[in-house]
Every structure is written in structure tokens, then in C-alpha cells.
Design an enzyme around this catalytic site. Structure first.
Site, mmCIF file in Angstrom:
data_model
loop_
_atom_site.group_PDB
_atom_site.id
_atom_site.type_symbol
_atom_site.label_atom_id
_atom_site.label_comp_id
_atom_site.label_asym_id
_atom_site.label_seq_id
_atom_site.Cartn_x
_atom_site.Cartn_y
_atom_site.Cartn_z
ATOM 1 C CE LYS A 1 -4.303 30.085 36.590
ATOM 2 N NZ LYS A 1 -3.669 30.373 35.285
ATOM 3 C CE1 TYR B 1 -5.685 27.295 34.644
ATOM 4 C CE2 TYR B 1 -4.189 26.712 32.868
ATOM 5 C CZ TYR B 1 -5.084 27.599 33.431
ATOM 6 O OH TYR B 1 -5.394 28.765 32.795
#
Length: 316
Positions: free
Chosen positions: A162, A134
Site C-alpha cells: 500500500k 504499508y
């Protein structure tokens, strides 16, 4: 592990006394699966993980797993200021039914790329399961740079990221230089660009209350390769993106969207506060217009498809 489709970072419905309404939570999770989202992210920023205890976060995972079973992937967030807490969350995630772990930068400490990679690899050793990174430097203070990506490449478990930096050059770099790490859109207003560059998944908080509309963009761009239609859908979504991204009201706006959609979303935990009346009216207008516009676009598509088939049949 393949990341394909729409992934919803699930809200946590808090009662007025700040306790979690787990019944409302499971109802919401069931709704999302029935709407057709491809995965759920439990314990992400939208879920307000940073004001939840270890026990609450693990219970949210187990409650979601009870509802979902094998119908959709579950990504479990391990983010924490304390790296030791992240290790415990990773271990609990592996034991409690998560399919994937979400690994972010520990906020505030500003680790070097080597230090950050050692942290991520420690989580990998603790759980030994698929990991989605992330990258969100605006919140965490540090970018996941090439040095970091090269170091964590020692393990095959790092299979996705992500990407929420907002830097379109990061998308180019990931797709060109790190194709073995599947890039998921984590910046809502860039979803069209991510899909155009070959990304096949989108982690989008708005799918908490507009799942069908977000799925429609994925289907147009990824499954149908129809970027004319995709641009029209994205254009209809842009006013919502602007509302959600206005400072300090993202989670509150998403929760109000769920409330508008007829499910209990509850309040937010301190230090956040709920939307005021003007903010709610703005959300209502934007969502109403968005739904009407996208419904109209989707209604046109079958008719166009039928015309094409008819022309082919007639030898046109």
C-alpha cells in the site's frame, strides 16, 4: 495472493464512553460486503488501531470474519510502536482468519533499511502468510527504500504494498522495478495515476460511505480501460479528497460520512475530537455534489454503450 479492486480500511464505531459497538461494527462490515467492495482492512489507521488494545484489535478481526466468511479478502494490520506487539498481532491474525497481514514501519524509532527489513522478515516468520507492506513515511518517519524491498524479496510472502508516500516517483519505481510486489494505491488523490500505471487495487477510506462511487472509478479504469470516464469520476471526487486531507480531520470526516449514510459510526477516541458544525456542513455539501455528479456520469455510460452496439449492428 492477488489484490484486485476496492479495499476498505474499516472504521471502528466507538460509543460515547469509548467502548466499541460491535453490533454496529458488524452491521457496517455487512453493508460494505453487500455494496461490493473486494476486501476489508481491519486494524488500519482509519480504524484507530493506535488507541486500541491487542484484544480489541483481534476481536474486530474475528467479528469481521464472522460476517464476511469467504466473500471478501481480509487484511489485518500489525502496526505498533513495539515490534514484539506486531509479532503477537501477526500470530493472532494467522489464527483468527486473516487472509493477508499489513506490515508497516514501527513509528518513531526511525529504523535503518536493514533494521526495517529484519522487523518485516520476523513478522513473516511468525505468521508465514501473504503480506501487504504499508509505506507511509509521513506517519512513520521512514520510507521503504530499494534496499528494504530487495531484502524482503527473500520471501515470496511479500506480495503487495500500500503506497501512501504521495511521491509519484515511488509509483514509477514500484511498477518498473518491483512488478512482483503488487502496488495498491494508498494515496487517494493519486488513484487515477496509479490505475494508469497498471495498479489494480485501491485502499480507500472514503469507500466506508461511498463504496459504489469508488468501485465506479476502479471499474472505469481497470476493467473498462476507459480513462476518459475515469478522469470525469476522479474530477468529481477531488473536492472530497481535499476535505478528507485537511489536517487532523481525516478519520472524523470518514466517520461522519458513514453517519450521513445511515449507519452508526460513533465518536473517535482521544486525542481526536469530532467534527464541528461547519465541518459537517462542508462534508454534507461535498458528498451530495459528488454523488450527483458521479450518478450522472454512470447514467450516461449505458446509453453510450448501446449507441456503439447499434452502430456496429448497422455496419457503421
Amino acid at each position: 495472493m492477488k489484490f484486485e479492486g476496492i479495499y476498505t480500511p474499516v472504521i471502528t464505531p466507538f460509543r460515547d464512553d469509548s467502548s466499541i459497538d460491535f453490533d454496529a461494527y458488524q452491521t457496517h462490515v455487512k453493508h460494505l460486503v453487500n455494496e461490493g467492495v473486494h476486501g476489508l482492512m481491519i486494524g488500519g489507521t482509519t480504524g484507530e488501531y493506535y488507541v486500541e488494545s491487542h484484544e480489541e484489535r483481534v476481536e474486530l478481526l474475528t467479528k469481521a470474519k464472522e460476517v464476511v466468511g469467504d466473500q471478501a479478502q481480509i487484511i489485518f494490520g500489525t502496526g505498533s510502536l513495539d515490534p514484539k506487539a506486531s509479532l503477537k498481532l501477526a500470530e493472532a491474525g494467522a489464527k483468527s482468519g486473516a487472509d493477508v497481514l499489513l506490515v508497516a514501519t514501527p513509528p518513531y524509532s526511525l529504523p535503518t533499511q536493514r533494521e526495517l527489513s529484519l522487523h518485516a522478515l520476523a513478522i513473516d516468520r511468525a505468521a508465514d502468510m501473504p503480506i501487504m507492506l504499508y509505506n507511509y513515511p509521513d506517519r512513520m518517519g521512514v520510507n521503504m527504500e530499494e534496499e528494504f524491498l530487495d531484502r524482503v524479496g527473500q520471501s515470496k510472502n511479500f506480495c503487495g504494498i500500500k503506497e501512501s508516500s504521495g511521491d509519484i516517483n515511488r509509483l514509477h519505481m514500484m511498477m518498473r522495478d518491483y512488478p512482483h510486489i503488487q502496488t495498491a494505491c494508498g494515496m487517494d488523490d493519486q488513484a487515477l495515476e496509479f490505475f494508469a500505471w497498471g495498479a489494480r487495487s485501491w485502499v480507500c477510506a472514503g469507500s466506508n460511505f461511498l463504496a459504489k462511487e469508488h468501485i465506479a472509478l476502479y471499474q472505469a479504469c481497470v476493467l473498462e480501460n476507459d480513462f476518459v470516464k475515469g478522469r470525469r469520476i476522479m474530477s468529481a471526487m477531488m473536492p472530497l479528497m481535499r476535505v478528507l486531507e485537511q489536517g487532523g480531520k481525516f478519520i472524523q470526516s470518514v466517520k461522519y460520512g458513514v453517519t450521513m449514510d445511515g449507519r452508526f459510526a460513533g465518536t473517535v477516541r482521544s486525542p481526536l475530537r469530532d467534527l464541528n458544525k461547519d465541518d459537517k456542513r462542508q462534508m454534507e455539501q461535498v458528498v451530495r455534489t459528488l454523488k450527483t455528479a458521479i450518478a450522472s456520469i454512470l447514467e450516461e455510460a449505458p446509453a453510450q454503450g448501446q449507441t456503439t452496439k447499434a452502430n456496429k449492428k448497422a455496419g457503421a
